[in-house]
Motif scaffolding. Structure first.
Motif, PDB file in Angstrom:
ATOM      1  N   VAL A 169     -18.318  53.224  72.390  1.00  0.00           N
ATOM      2  CA  VAL A 169     -18.506  54.675  72.449  1.00  0.00           C
ATOM      3  C   VAL A 169     -17.924  55.176  73.771  1.00  0.00           C
ATOM      4  CG1 VAL A 169     -20.194  56.554  72.405  1.00  0.00           C
ATOM      5  CG2 VAL A 169     -20.628  54.455  71.109  1.00  0.00           C
ATOM      6  N   CYS A 170     -16.939  56.079  73.672  1.00  0.00           N
ATOM      7  CA  CYS A 170     -16.200  56.553  74.847  1.00  0.00           C
ATOM      8  C   CYS A 170     -16.459  58.059  75.032  1.00  0.00           C
ATOM      9  CB  CYS A 170     -14.715  56.280  74.614  1.00  0.00           C
ATOM     10  SG  CYS A 170     -13.598  56.926  75.861  1.00  0.00           S
ATOM     11  N   HIS A 171     -16.307  58.536  76.275  1.00  0.00           N
ATOM     12  CA  HIS A 171     -16.485  59.970  76.545  1.00  0.00           C
ATOM     13  C   HIS A 171     -15.600  60.844  75.656  1.00  0.00           C
ATOM     14  CE1 HIS A 171     -18.327  58.500  80.249  1.00  0.00           C
ATOM     15  NE2 HIS A 171     -18.916  59.670  80.309  1.00  0.00           N
ATOM     16  N   THR A 172     -14.419  60.328  75.334  1.00  0.00           N
ATOM     17  CA  THR A 172     -13.476  61.123  74.541  1.00  0.00           C
ATOM     18  C   THR A 172     -14.035  61.416  73.145  1.00  0.00           C
ATOM     19  OG1 THR A 172     -11.693  60.164  75.803  1.00  0.00           O
ATOM     20  CG2 THR A 172     -11.072  61.230  73.754  1.00  0.00           C
ATOM     21  N   ASP A 173     -14.839  60.502  72.597  1.00  0.00           N
ATOM     22  CA  ASP A 173     -15.466  60.769  71.293  1.00  0.00           C
ATOM     23  C   ASP A 173     -16.373  61.992  71.379  1.00  0.00           C
ATOM     24  OD1 ASP A 173     -14.450  58.510  69.756  1.00  0.00           O
ATOM     25  OD2 ASP A 173     -15.687  57.264  71.076  1.00  0.00           O
ATOM     26  N   GLY A 230     -14.460  57.397  67.083  1.00  0.00           N
ATOM     27  CA  GLY A 230     -14.315  55.982  67.432  1.00  0.00           C
ATOM     28  C   GLY A 230     -12.859  55.587  67.632  1.00  0.00           C
ATOM     29  N   HIS A 231     -12.567  54.961  68.776  1.00  0.00           N
ATOM     30  CA  HIS A 231     -11.166  54.584  69.027  1.00  0.00           C
ATOM     31  C   HIS A 231     -11.027  53.385  69.963  1.00  0.00           C
ATOM     32  CE1 HIS A 231     -12.364  57.312  72.269  1.00  0.00           C
ATOM     33  NE2 HIS A 231     -11.609  56.555  73.026  1.00  0.00           N
ATOM     34  N   GLU A 232     -12.146  52.676  70.215  1.00  0.00           N
ATOM     35  CA  GLU A 232     -12.104  51.576  71.186  1.00  0.00           C
ATOM     36  C   GLU A 232     -12.516  50.314  70.432  1.00  0.00           C
ATOM     37  OE1 GLU A 232     -13.476  52.844  75.439  1.00  0.00           O
ATOM     38  OE2 GLU A 232     -14.967  51.462  74.671  1.00  0.00           O
ATOM     39  N   ALA A 233     -11.595  49.802  69.609  1.00  0.00           N
ATOM     40  CA  ALA A 233     -12.073  48.913  68.553  1.00  0.00           C
ATOM     41  C   ALA A 233     -11.271  47.636  68.359  1.00  0.00           C
ATOM     42  CB  ALA A 233     -12.081  49.684  67.226  1.00  0.00           C
ATOM     43  N   GLY A 272      -9.264  48.473  74.193  1.00  0.00           N
ATOM     44  CA  GLY A 272      -8.524  49.518  73.494  1.00  0.00           C
ATOM     45  C   GLY A 272      -8.531  50.865  74.191  1.00  0.00           C
ATOM     46  N   CYS A 273      -9.446  51.063  75.168  1.00  0.00           N
ATOM     47  CA  CYS A 273      -9.433  52.363  75.854  1.00  0.00           C
ATOM     48  C   CYS A 273      -9.884  52.278  77.301  1.00  0.00           C
ATOM     49  CB  CYS A 273     -10.245  53.399  75.081  1.00  0.00           C
ATOM     50  SG  CYS A 273     -10.076  55.064  75.771  1.00  0.00           S
ATOM     51  N   GLY A 274     -11.177  52.552  77.561  1.00  0.00           N
ATOM     52  CA  GLY A 274     -11.636  52.752  78.940  1.00  0.00           C
ATOM     53  C   GLY A 274     -11.413  51.575  79.879  1.00  0.00           C
TER      54      GLY A 274
END
Ligand code: APR
Ligand code: ZN
Ligand code: ZN
Length: 361
Positions: free
Chosen positions: A41-45, A62-65, A161-163
């Motif tokens: 779970v990222c701030h961008t969500d 969801g995008h950090e997967a 995948g993200c942060g």
């Protein structure tokens, strides 16, 4: 052919997210269907849910997967069914000026799946950052999948995948931190902590963590900071200078995204040092600096976008370091949650209680 799966959808501005049944088509040419195993779970969500990115509701968040490729469409050769992959939100085009000049991390012609996932009534979904992985399965462009070692835990791998990639990359790619460097990291959330780990991996001699929250500083220390500064109690610039023999740090990484911390980053670096801006400001934020200081201090003022990463190069390498025990990605996983607990995770994130809540499917 299509199939129905469960997924987390944000239906309208500020409204709590809901667990819905969505319809996922088979992959078209150049696409891959991925069975999701974990998604952070990222701030961008949360920004998507609040309408802060755009108004294309409903969003599939969801995008950090990380997950396993279930099927691929026509012409896909880089990944195959059964591959364990980390998803990225920047599948480079290979043809734009940035790509052709060897700077694909500045590619802005990135692509996503063309076929649309929908609600059961046919309403098209907008996948967050072109991914939409708070779902049992999602459809992406094959270029968004990077195969990594299956031995890694999906929760840990997905974070790349993200942060976590943004933070590590800010240090190793953008800041080019090297052996013996002094580094200051301002803001020790998930991104700043990852920058601390990246600096440590790169061989920094001193890593100074700066934050206004003692809880964050305690975690930063566990993850590799050699010194901590509470900038609520002391002046951040003075403190960093003091800890670096009066000079300032070789590399200062700003991971908050506010004018006052941008200013601290600018002045906390040594002459000819590098400032890396990874915290994202809002459109109205401004910073005034004496031009003579910009000129006189020399060095570089850089921003870091997705850690200037190349997924194909960086994801497998970082997963390997993780499996060798040299990169503690597990330390970022504060809690694992179920698909229907994303709303609760937003709350905890808002209060600064977690580094990462990770949905595990
Ligand atoms: N000075 C120092 N630290 C601060 C300040 C300040 N004035 N204000 C906030 N912080 C600290 C918070 O205490 C917290 O530890 O900055 C940290 C921010 O962490 P998170 O909210 O967890 O955010 P994170 O996910 O790490 O992202 C940080 O990077 O990629 C960007 O969009 C992202 O702008 C965001 C930034
Ligand atoms: Zn390109
Ligand atoms: Zn993110």
């Amino acid at each position: 052919m299509t199939q129905q799966v469960r997924a987390v959808v944000a239906r309208g501005k500020g409204a709590p997210v809901s667990l819905e049944t969505i319809v996922v088509p088979d992959p078209g040419p150049g696409e891959a269907l991925v069975k999701i195993e974990a998604c952070g779970v990222c701030h961008t969500d949360l920004h998507y849910r609040e309408g802060g990115i755009n108004d294309d509701f409903p969003f599939l968040l969801g995008h950090e997967a990380a997950g396993v490729v279930e099927a691929v469409g026509e012409g896909v050769t880089d990944v195959a069914p059964g591959d364990f992959v980390i998803l990225n939100w920047r599948a480079v085009c290979g043809q734009c000026r940035a790509c052709l000049r060897g700077r694909p991390w500045y590619c802005f012609s990135t692509h996503n799946a063309k076929r649309k996932m929908t609600l059961t009534d046919g309403t098209e979904l907008s996948p967050a950052l072109g991914i939409g992985a708070f779902a049992e399965k999602t459809l992406v462009a094959a270029g968004q999948c990077t195969k990594v070692d299956r031995a890694a835990s999906a929760a840990a791998a997905g974070l790349l995948g993200c942060g976590v990639m943004a933070g590590i990359g800010a240090a190793i790619n953008t800041g080019n931190v090297g052996r013996g460097d002094t580094v200051a990291v301002i803001g020790c959330g998930g991104v700043g902590d990852a920058a601390i780990m990246g600096s440590s991996l790169a061989g920094a001699a001193k890593i100074i963590a700066v934050d206004i929250d003692d809880r964050k500083l305690a975690t930063a220390k566990k993850l590799g900071a050699t010194h901590t500064v509470n900038s609520k109690e002391v002046d951040a610039v003075d403190a960093v200078r003091e800890l670096t023999g009066g000079f300032g740090a070789d590399v200062v990484i700003e991971a908050v995204g506010r004018p006052e911390t941008y200013r601290q980053a600018f002045y906390a670096r040594d002459l000819a040092g590098t400032v890396v801006l990874v915290g994202v400001p809002t459109p109205e934020m401004k910073l005034e600096l004496p031009l003579l200081d910009v000129f006189g201090r020399g060095g570089a003022l850089k921003s870091s976008w997705y850690g200037d990463c190349l997924p194909s190069r960086d994801f497998p390498m970082l997963v390997d370091l993780y499996l060798q025990g040299r990169l503690d990605l597990d330390a970022f996983v504060t809690e694992t949650i179920a698909l229907d607990e994303v709303e609760k995770a937003f709350e905890r994130m808002h209060h600064g209680d977690v580094l990462r809540s990770v949905v595990v499917l």
